[in-house]
Scaffold this motif. Structure first.
Motif, PDB file in Angstrom:
ATOM      1  N   THR A   1      18.002  21.061  -4.213  1.00 39.00           N
ATOM      2  CA  THR A   1      17.030  20.430  -3.575  1.00 39.00           C
ATOM      3  C   THR A   1      15.748  20.482  -4.511  1.00 39.00           C
ATOM      4  O   THR A   1      15.152  20.359  -4.176  1.00 39.00           O
ATOM      5  N   GLY A   2      16.227  22.127  -5.125  1.00 40.70           N
ATOM      6  CA  GLY A   2      14.527  22.575  -6.104  1.00 40.70           C
ATOM      7  C   GLY A   2      14.465  20.983  -6.840  1.00 40.70           C
ATOM      8  O   GLY A   2      13.433  20.894  -7.525  1.00 40.70           O
ATOM      9  N   GLU A   3      15.460  20.592  -7.666  1.00 40.43           N
ATOM     10  CA  GLU A   3      15.372  20.095  -8.967  1.00 40.43           C
ATOM     11  C   GLU A   3      14.478  18.620  -7.981  1.00 40.43           C
ATOM     12  O   GLU A   3      13.056  17.531  -8.308  1.00 40.43           O
ATOM     13  N   VAL A   4      14.212  17.806  -6.898  1.00 40.87           N
ATOM     14  CA  VAL A   4      13.762  17.742  -6.051  1.00 40.87           C
ATOM     15  C   VAL A   4      12.566  17.377  -5.688  1.00 40.87           C
ATOM     16  O   VAL A   4      11.417  16.639  -5.635  1.00 40.87           O
TER      17      VAL A   4
ATOM     18  N   HIS B   1      12.219  20.644   6.746  1.00 45.93           N
ATOM     19  CA  HIS B   1      12.138  21.177   6.632  1.00 45.93           C
ATOM     20  C   HIS B   1      11.864  22.309   5.880  1.00 45.93           C
ATOM     21  O   HIS B   1      12.583  23.529   6.392  1.00 45.93           O
ATOM     22  N   GLU B   2      11.859  21.871   5.102  1.00 42.20           N
ATOM     23  CA  GLU B   2      11.112  23.085   3.689  1.00 42.20           C
ATOM     24  C   GLU B   2       9.800  23.613   3.888  1.00 42.20           C
ATOM     25  O   GLU B   2       9.246  23.431   3.267  1.00 42.20           O
ATOM     26  N   MET B   3      10.270  25.239   4.860  1.00 43.63           N
ATOM     27  CA  MET B   3       8.993  25.600   5.173  1.00 43.63           C
ATOM     28  C   MET B   3       8.340  26.235   3.622  1.00 43.63           C
ATOM     29  O   MET B   3       6.797  25.984   3.827  1.00 43.63           O
ATOM     30  N   ALA B   4       8.280  26.627   2.509  1.00 45.32           N
ATOM     31  CA  ALA B   4       7.967  27.318   1.827  1.00 45.32           C
ATOM     32  C   ALA B   4       7.419  26.519   1.058  1.00 45.32           C
ATOM     33  O   ALA B   4       6.355  26.862   0.790  1.00 45.32           O
ATOM     34  N   PHE B   5       8.240  25.214   1.347  1.00 43.62           N
ATOM     35  CA  PHE B   5       7.619  23.988   0.241  1.00 43.62           C
ATOM     36  C   PHE B   5       6.940  24.102   0.474  1.00 43.62           C
ATOM     37  O   PHE B   5       5.244  23.465  -0.168  1.00 43.62           O
TER      38      PHE B   5
ATOM     39  N   ASP C   1      10.495  11.025   3.863  1.00 44.42           N
ATOM     40  CA  ASP C   1      11.215  11.413   5.337  1.00 44.42           C
ATOM     41  C   ASP C   1      12.206  11.974   4.917  1.00 44.42           C
ATOM     42  O   ASP C   1      13.442  11.530   4.342  1.00 44.42           O
ATOM     43  N   GLU C   2      12.273  13.650   5.038  1.00 43.02           N
ATOM     44  CA  GLU C   2      13.249  14.975   5.164  1.00 43.02           C
ATOM     45  C   GLU C   2      13.727  14.752   4.142  1.00 43.02           C
ATOM     46  O   GLU C   2      15.145  14.202   3.380  1.00 43.02           O
ATOM     47  N   PRO C   3      13.496  14.169   2.548  1.00 40.32           N
ATOM     48  CA  PRO C   3      13.800  13.478   0.826  1.00 40.32           C
ATOM     49  C   PRO C   3      14.790  15.271   0.762  1.00 40.32           C
ATOM     50  O   PRO C   3      15.594  14.558   0.272  1.00 40.32           O
ATOM     51  N   THR C   4      15.165  16.365   1.386  1.00 45.88           N
ATOM     52  CA  THR C   4      15.943  16.441   0.694  1.00 45.88           C
ATOM     53  C   THR C   4      17.503  17.414   1.900  1.00 45.88           C
ATOM     54  O   THR C   4      17.903  18.269   1.439  1.00 45.88           O
ATOM     55  N   SER C   5      16.826  16.125   3.169  1.00 49.29           N
ATOM     56  CA  SER C   5      17.902  17.044   4.057  1.00 49.29           C
ATOM     57  C   SER C   5      19.396  17.004   3.568  1.00 49.29           C
ATOM     58  O   SER C   5      20.341  17.199   4.081  1.00 49.29           O
ATOM     59  N   ALA C   6      19.472  16.239   2.730  1.00 54.52           N
ATOM     60  CA  ALA C   6      20.920  15.384   2.289  1.00 54.52           C
ATOM     61  C   ALA C   6      21.282  15.874   1.406  1.00 54.52           C
ATOM     62  O   ALA C   6      22.500  14.983   0.618  1.00 54.52           O
TER      63      ALA C   6
ATOM     64  N   VAL D   1       0.671  -1.447  -0.016  1.00 52.97           N
ATOM     65  CA  VAL D   1       0.162   0.045  -0.175  1.00 52.97           C
ATOM     66  C   VAL D   1       0.733   0.574  -0.205  1.00 52.97           C
ATOM     67  O   VAL D   1       0.452   1.998  -0.513  1.00 52.97           O
ATOM     68  N   PHE D   2       2.277   0.980   1.252  1.00 52.98           N
ATOM     69  CA  PHE D   2       2.428   2.609   0.636  1.00 52.98           C
ATOM     70  C   PHE D   2       4.267   2.238   0.287  1.00 52.98           C
ATOM     71  O   PHE D   2       4.754   1.219   0.037  1.00 52.98           O
ATOM     72  N   GLY D   3       4.861   3.477   0.579  1.00 54.87           N
ATOM     73  CA  GLY D   3       5.934   3.713  -0.539  1.00 54.87           C
ATOM     74  C   GLY D   3       6.668   4.561   0.668  1.00 54.87           C
ATOM     75  O   GLY D   3       6.014   5.186   1.045  1.00 54.87           O
ATOM     76  N   LEU D   4       7.967   4.386   0.371  1.00 47.91           N
ATOM     77  CA  LEU D   4       8.333   5.183   1.721  1.00 47.91           C
ATOM     78  C   LEU D   4      10.471   6.439   0.258  1.00 47.91           C
ATOM     79  O   LEU D   4      11.237   5.120   0.040  1.00 47.91           O
ATOM     80  N   VAL D   5       9.979   7.284   0.295  1.00 45.62           N
ATOM     81  CA  VAL D   5      11.188   7.433   0.812  1.00 45.62           C
ATOM     82  C   VAL D   5      12.240   8.128   2.073  1.00 45.62           C
ATOM     83  O   VAL D   5      12.162   9.014   2.383  1.00 45.62           O
ATOM     84  N   PHE D   6      13.724   7.999   1.171  1.00 48.86           N
ATOM     85  CA  PHE D   6      14.675   7.767   2.520  1.00 48.86           C
ATOM     86  C   PHE D   6      15.600   9.122   2.411  1.00 48.86           C
ATOM     87  O   PHE D   6      15.652   9.736   1.504  1.00 48.86           O
ATOM     88  N   GLN D   7      15.668   9.894   3.590  1.00 55.02           N
ATOM     89  CA  GLN D   7      16.455  10.438   3.500  1.00 55.02           C
ATOM     90  C   GLN D   7      18.089  10.889   3.018  1.00 55.02           C
ATOM     91  O   GLN D   7      18.051  11.596   2.153  1.00 55.02           O
ATOM     92  N   ASN D   8      18.713   9.672   2.810  1.00 57.17           N
ATOM     93  CA  ASN D   8      19.998   9.155   2.803  1.00 57.17           C
ATOM     94  C   ASN D   8      19.747   8.526   1.169  1.00 57.17           C
ATOM     95  O   ASN D   8      20.914   7.673   0.821  1.00 57.17           O
ATOM     96  N   PHE D   9      18.619   7.912   0.459  1.00 55.28           N
ATOM     97  CA  PHE D   9      18.270   7.556  -0.832  1.00 55.28           C
ATOM     98  C   PHE D   9      17.963   6.379  -0.373  1.00 55.28           C
ATOM     99  O   PHE D   9      17.107   5.761  -0.857  1.00 55.28           O
ATOM    100  N   ASN D  10      19.503   5.619  -0.384  1.00 57.97           N
ATOM    101  CA  ASN D  10      19.325   3.987  -0.020  1.00 57.97           C
ATOM    102  C   ASN D  10      19.222   3.076  -1.028  1.00 57.97           C
ATOM    103  O   ASN D  10      18.487   2.286  -0.883  1.00 57.97           O
ATOM    104  N   LEU D  11      19.973   3.718  -1.887  1.00 59.94           N
ATOM    105  CA  LEU D  11      19.481   3.075  -3.234  1.00 59.94           C
ATOM    106  C   LEU D  11      20.527   2.246  -3.138  1.00 59.94           C
ATOM    107  O   LEU D  11      21.199   1.789  -2.598  1.00 59.94           O
ATOM    108  N   PHE D  12      20.533   0.991  -4.371  1.00 59.15           N
ATOM    109  CA  PHE D  12      21.111  -0.193  -3.973  1.00 59.15           C
ATOM    110  C   PHE D  12      22.514   0.205  -4.958  1.00 59.15           C
ATOM    111  O   PHE D  12      22.218   0.003  -5.770  1.00 59.15           O
ATOM    112  N   PRO D  13      23.706   0.466  -4.442  1.00 58.21           N
ATOM    113  CA  PRO D  13      24.780   0.201  -5.043  1.00 58.21           C
ATOM    114  C   PRO D  13      25.422  -0.867  -6.350  1.00 58.21           C
ATOM    115  O   PRO D  13      25.946  -0.383  -6.764  1.00 58.21           O
TER     116      PRO D  13
END
Lengths: 251, 216
Positions: A182-185, A204-208, A171-176, A88-100
């Motif tokens: 940041t803008g492109e994400v 933490h991006e208030m304007a966004f 989860d804070e997708p642009t903090s890292a 049902v759900f997906g999650l996008v991590f702060q540190n991406f956690n892609l499989f290298p």
């Protein structure tokens, strides 16, 4: 319909009570932003919703089905069929956690093929289309280490979308990311909002948050301090604590 | 005895040296995974017991373990000593090397970030899928240099089989050295081991290169 309903969620780490009874509903097509200072419980709430943490108390419901429930003895239990809810759900991590060790395309299409058992050709076409849409068409064969942070995060968004979730958590997708990236994400998340993707975004991006959300939730010290439309919260909050937090932010 | 006949005789033992080497790798590499997983078991009894076994295997000489496996059954149970010495040699070597490999694996597995497991969990991968598709390939990449180290040591350790008179290259060399009162067989043995390890280095270097298509 409520895609997600969390009622009176409690979670402690040892003596530290991180969530002290948080309730949250998210409707189909709704974009909810969660703001608040670090350590306030935002990320923990997201991790409980995505089953990375088990809650100590409270009911989680996805699409009307209970993930947690209290049995006859009043003990909190988790559903036996968690696999069903994970679709049902997906999650996008702060540190991406892609499989290298996987190429971009494999990162994106492996789960739909080997978890959902879908047809490889079909998934491949879908994923290539998604990557193209996100401006990553020429990166399909690249490895994550060859991409910028912003590109990696966009790939991880595509990876989550490829599973066709009903609700997507960030989860804070642009903090890292560097401010420049940041803008492109954020642009990608915005375009998903326009397509009526149901999303919960810890940021933490208030304007966004103000621009993209239907509803904003301010969490502090493990409770929801205030909840309302972006204009309620950012425009003229009546709450002293919220005002304080936003003021500190603007400085 | 001329140098040529010396080399020829010792070469006849190379087959047995290779047998120890390949059989040990064949059994020790997977057995190490078993040890590592038992060591990381949530069951504290299993984990501690495995830790103890691994520490004994690493803390006592391989030569001693080889003698124990070869002659232990005779002294303890009166069983006859096996004619084919390759069997006890491979058993002792495999268990000993599995202990070393298991610690390398464990270090490798524990070095993979929690984020990889969490990403896999969110996407719905089963535990087995997560380990085989996501974790293991990254672990192999990381531990390859340490594994190469162990393999290089194994090449040289095959000479320990002389203690149970298994007719491998070094055993034959030692016999020639004794009968001819010559140091030459040892020089020949050294050259043999060096060439063997140069080959190992070449093959493992290729493997490392093949896996370095991504940065960790």
């Amino acid at each position: 319909m409520n895609v997600l309903k969390m009622t009176d969620i409690k979670k402690s780490f040892g003596d530290n009570e991180v969530l002290k009874g948080v309730s949250l509903t998210v409707d189909e097509g709704e974009v909810v932003s969660i703001i608040g200072s670090s350590g306030g419980g935002k990320s923990t709430l997201l991790r409980c919703a995505t089953l990375l943490e088990t809650v100590d108390g409270g009911i989680i419901t996805y699409m009307g089905d209970d993930v947690t429930y209290y049995n006859a003895k009043g003990k909190l239990c988790y559903s036996k069929d968690l696999k069903k809810f994970k679709r049902v759900f997906g999650l996008v991590f702060q540190n991406f956690n892609l499989f290298p060790h996987f190429s971009v395309l494999k990162n994106v299409m492996d789960a739909p093929v080997s978890v959902l058992g879908r047809d490889k050709k079909e998934v491949r076409e879908e994923c290539l289309a998604l990557l193209n849409k996100m401006g990553l068409g020429d990166k399909a064969k690249a490895y994550p280490c060859e991409l910028s942070g912003g590109q990696q995060q966009r790939v991880s968004i595509v990876r989550a979308l490829a599973m066709k979730p009903d609700i997507l958590f960030f989860d804070e997708p642009t903090s890292a990311l560097d401010p420049e990236l940041t803008g492109e994400v954020l642009k990608v998340i915005k375009s998903l909002a326009e397509e009526k993707m149901t999303m919960v975004i810890v940021t933490h991006e208030m304007a966004f948050a103000r621009a993209v959300s239907d509803r904003v939730i301010f969490i502090d010290n493990g409770i929801i301090v205030e909840e309302g439309t972006p204009d309620d919260i950012f425009g003229n909050t009546k709450n002293e604590r919220t005002r304080q937090f936003l003021q500190n932010y603007n400085n | 005895m001329t140098l040529t006949t010396m080399i020829q005789k010792m070469s006849e033992g190379l087959g047995n040296t290779c047998a120890i080497f390949f059989y040990t790798l064949l059994f020790a590499l997977p057995l190490g995974v078993v040890f590592a997983l038992l060591r990381m078991s949530k069951n504290i009894v299993i984990s501690k017991l495995t830790q103890l076994i691994v520490s004994v295997l690493r803390g006592t000489p391989l030569m001693l373990q080889l003698l124990a496996v070869t002659y232990g059954p005779y002294y303890l149970f009166g069983m006859s000593i096996s004619r084919n010495k390759l069997i006890p040699v491979v058993i002792a070597f495999s268990i000993n090397y599995a202990a070393y490999f298991s610690e390398i694996y464990r270090g490798g597995i524990e070095s993979i970030s929690v984020g990889q497991y969490e990403a896999a969990a969110i996407l719905g991968y089963s535990k087995a899928q997560t380990f085989i598709k996501i974790i293991l390939p990254q672990v192999i990449r990381r531990i390859l240099p340490s594994v190469t180290n162990e393999i290089v040591t194994l090449v040289k350790d095959t000479s320990i089989a002389f203690t149970v008179s298994y007719q491998e290259m070094f055993t034959i060399g030692k016999q020639i050295a004794n009968s001819q009162t010559s140091f030459m067989p040892f020089v020949v043995a050294g050259v043999f081991y060096y060439i063997f390890n140069a080959l190992v280095g070449f093959v493992m270097g290729r493997a490392e290169k093949a896996m370095s298509y991504y940065k960790q």
